[in-house]
Design an enzyme around this catalytic site. Sequence first.
Site, short mmCIF file in Angstrom:
data_model
loop_
_atom_site.label_atom_id
_atom_site.label_comp_id
_atom_site.label_asym_id
_atom_site.label_seq_id
_atom_site.Cartn_x
_atom_site.Cartn_y
_atom_site.Cartn_z
N HIS A 50 0.81 -1.17 -0.01
CA HIS A 50 0.08 -0.05 -0.01
C HIS A 50 0.85 1.37 -0.12
CE1 HIS A 50 -3.26 -2.68 0.90
NE2 HIS A 50 -4.18 -1.87 0.73
N GLY B 238 -0.70 -1.94 -6.19
CA GLY B 238 -1.64 -2.98 -5.83
C GLY B 238 -2.88 -2.76 -5.51
N HIS B 239 -3.14 -1.43 -4.96
CA HIS B 239 -4.40 -0.84 -4.87
C HIS B 239 -4.29 0.55 -5.55
CE1 HIS B 239 -8.04 0.81 -2.97
NE2 HIS B 239 -7.91 -0.04 -2.11
N HIS C 61 -11.58 -6.71 -6.31
CA HIS C 61 -12.03 -5.75 -5.28
C HIS C 61 -12.63 -4.57 -5.68
CE1 HIS C 61 -10.72 -3.05 -1.77
NE2 HIS C 61 -10.79 -3.93 -1.18
N GLU D 250 -13.89 -8.86 -0.52
CA GLU D 250 -14.53 -7.57 -0.51
C GLU D 250 -14.54 -7.16 -1.94
OE1 GLU D 250 -11.14 -5.23 1.50
OE2 GLU D 250 -12.61 -5.18 3.13
N GLU E 223 -19.34 -2.20 0.95
CA GLU E 223 -18.51 -1.51 1.67
C GLU E 223 -18.77 -0.01 1.35
OE1 GLU E 223 -14.23 -2.18 1.27
OE2 GLU E 223 -13.55 -0.43 2.41
N CYS F 26 -16.65 2.66 1.46
CA CYS F 26 -15.79 3.03 0.61
C CYS F 26 -15.93 2.80 -0.78
CB CYS F 26 -14.26 2.44 0.71
SG CYS F 26 -13.56 3.22 2.28
N CYS G 37 -11.01 2.29 6.84
CA CYS G 37 -10.85 3.18 5.85
C CYS G 37 -12.12 4.11 5.43
CB CYS G 37 -10.68 2.47 4.53
SG CYS G 37 -11.34 0.64 4.27
N CYS G 38 -13.43 3.32 5.86
CA CYS G 38 -14.62 3.94 5.68
C CYS G 38 -14.84 5.04 6.48
CB CYS G 38 -15.75 2.98 5.87
SG CYS G 38 -15.56 1.51 4.74
O1 FUB Z 1 -6.87 -1.57 1.32
C1 FUB Z 1 -7.20 -0.45 1.66
C2 FUB Z 1 -8.50 -0.36 2.16
O2 FUB Z 1 -8.90 -1.35 3.12
C3 FUB Z 1 -9.56 -1.08 1.02
O3 FUB Z 1 -9.90 0.18 -0.03
C4 FUB Z 1 -10.72 -1.26 1.71
O4 FUB Z 1 -11.67 -2.31 0.90
C5 FUB Z 1 -10.21 -2.20 2.83
O5 FUB Z 1 -9.91 -3.23 2.58
ZN ZN Z 2 -13.73 1.31 3.60
#
Ligand code: FUB
Ligand code: ZN
Length: 653
Positions: free
Chosen positions: A144, A195-196, A272, A324, A340, A342, A420-421
């Site tokens: 991350h 990765g994200h 995801h 997720e 979720e 987010c 995160c949310c």
């Molecule tokens: O991986 C970062 C955040 O944490 C993701 O966007 C959410 O889904 C949670 O897994």
């Molecule tokens: Zn979230």
Amino acid sequence: MCRAGQRTMGQIFHGSRISNIEITDTLFGGYLTLVAEKIVPYQWNILNGKVAGAKISHCMENFRIAAGEREGQHSGVVFGDTDAYKWLETVAYCIANGKGAGLEPLADTLIELIGRAQESDGYLNTYYTIDHPSEKWTNLAEGHELYNAGHLIEAAVAYYRATGKTALLDIAVKCADLICRIFGADGEKPDGCPGHPEIELALIKLRDATQNDAYLGMARHFVRVRGASPNYLLDELERLADNRIFPEFVDYDAKYAQTHLPPVEQTSAEGHAVRAMYLYSAMADLAAVCEDADLAAACAVLWDNVTRKKMYITGGIGASAYLERFTADYDLPNDRMYCESCASVGLMMFGQRMASLTGKAAFYDEVERALCNTVLGGVAMTGDRYFYVNPLEVWPPNCLPSTSMAHVKPVRQKWFDVACCPTNIARTLASLGQYIYAENDEALYVNMLISSRILTELNGGTLTVTVDSTFMRDGRVNISVSSDRPQKIRVRIPRYFANPHFASSVAFPEPGADGYTELSAPGGTHTFCLQGEVTPAFFASNEQVRADAGRLALVMGPYVYCLEEADNGGNLANIFVKPETEIEVGRSCEDIPGSLPLLHFGGERVTKAIEEDGDLYGTPLFRRTGTRLTAVPYGLWNNRTPGEMTVWLKALL
Ligand code: FUB
Ligand code: ZN
């Protein structure tokens, strides 16, 4: 050729500068105040580990340790730093909204701490700085680092725009410059892809704020290398063998992080859900800025797949709690889904960018759906409790820990291990103005009929537009325009706003193919009194949606309604409703914010189903009695006595 952030013909800018916008709406204005006065202070305490009984956040402590001001190890998730960044972004929007001046000193203190935690070359990530300095950039799949940098950059751009201060922007630029040095396409650098996704859309914002094209180039590169063969992230995970961060990544596949194909070739939403939304948002941005028709076409196909086959009626997305992620088309279970918060924030971001890219109003149908239902539902009216997972059906006794239902919480939580949310919801509500208004060189766009006021400059003149909307009560929306010259105001007429007309006898301009009605303001002050019919109605799902077969959901305007135990008693699964049932629009409820009406209607309750008393199975003997039911907006559910809830009701056919 990629254009800098100039306004272009036919292209709508993402959104207007929120410092020019005041939201006066009872519901959303109330939430904006709540964010500044309650949510931001509450989250500050949480991030400092000062809320009793809440999951402990180590966020600030990690920064202090990384800065060398405390001894210790990194604690919490690898992306914990982003909670601080999203908190700062929220504060920036509060300041821009005129509600956050008192928060600025606190924010500046945090920015100084972040600066001290940054390494001299620009590297900034407390997890790696504290405990894994030799492993930087070696685990893009899980680590991350680029995701964290993305949220840092978004916060920095927002804070710079709100305050004019450059301290956080300087930190973000230093970090972005390092990323540009490390990654790229010169053959010497790793072809690593994030990765994200998140850094991509952030770099585009940074380019907008700094006019440095290198950031746009980097964002493009990250989208281009995604899905290349060999698969960078899969190879990396294999290399890492046992030195992995997330145990569940044993089931990691190329689709999980949308690396199964180059983005431009992707045709269905996979993996995801939040990763997907952030990636698609960046793709839509790049399609617009770089005039990339192939990328634009891919975005359109992906948007259709999400919103026509993989989205809940509440704007929730991501059906599988495990990883997720998205599952098959039409797989939309109501009680064990994920949805979720987010992911719905991400859907709003993607929809906003699609509207900007195409100039079409219809994308806001789904932006509004996500906002008014799942995103609002993610936060309590007290501001200090949150849903991460947003069920459409809850039976509290079966939400048991250590079962497959453990992820579904029947009440909002104080905080989460993976948190995160809450900050994502906060930054979204605080920046709502950017979703309501947009501008290009031709017109001001009103994308949602939410009471508010904007003061802006257009066509070399000043323009004030005031939206006074009570459509949920009486179908009325007054739009007052004050300008020193003629101006065009283009208003999205939502699908639920039936029979739109002016209250006067003046002919109403039919919405164009793009879904906007164009109001021509002559100059001076002029009020357009729009009148429509906004009535409650039952909706059904496509017959492919097994979970909703023979079921009805009640919708009024952008709001999906639900039944709660507090109004209707328990065992809501035994309630049946005829599709033609008349629905009464009632008063609002004092215990629920926003003055939205409650809806009342008649139904039938099965009180006995089998002949044999107490047996689990038996001879069918259905006894039912008539019952009067009350539905509340789903986005505001769980603000009173907790209990059962359901969105979908069984139809009496
Ligand atoms: O991986 C970062 C955040 O944490 C993701 O966007 C959410 O889904 C949670 O897994
Ligand atoms: Zn979230």
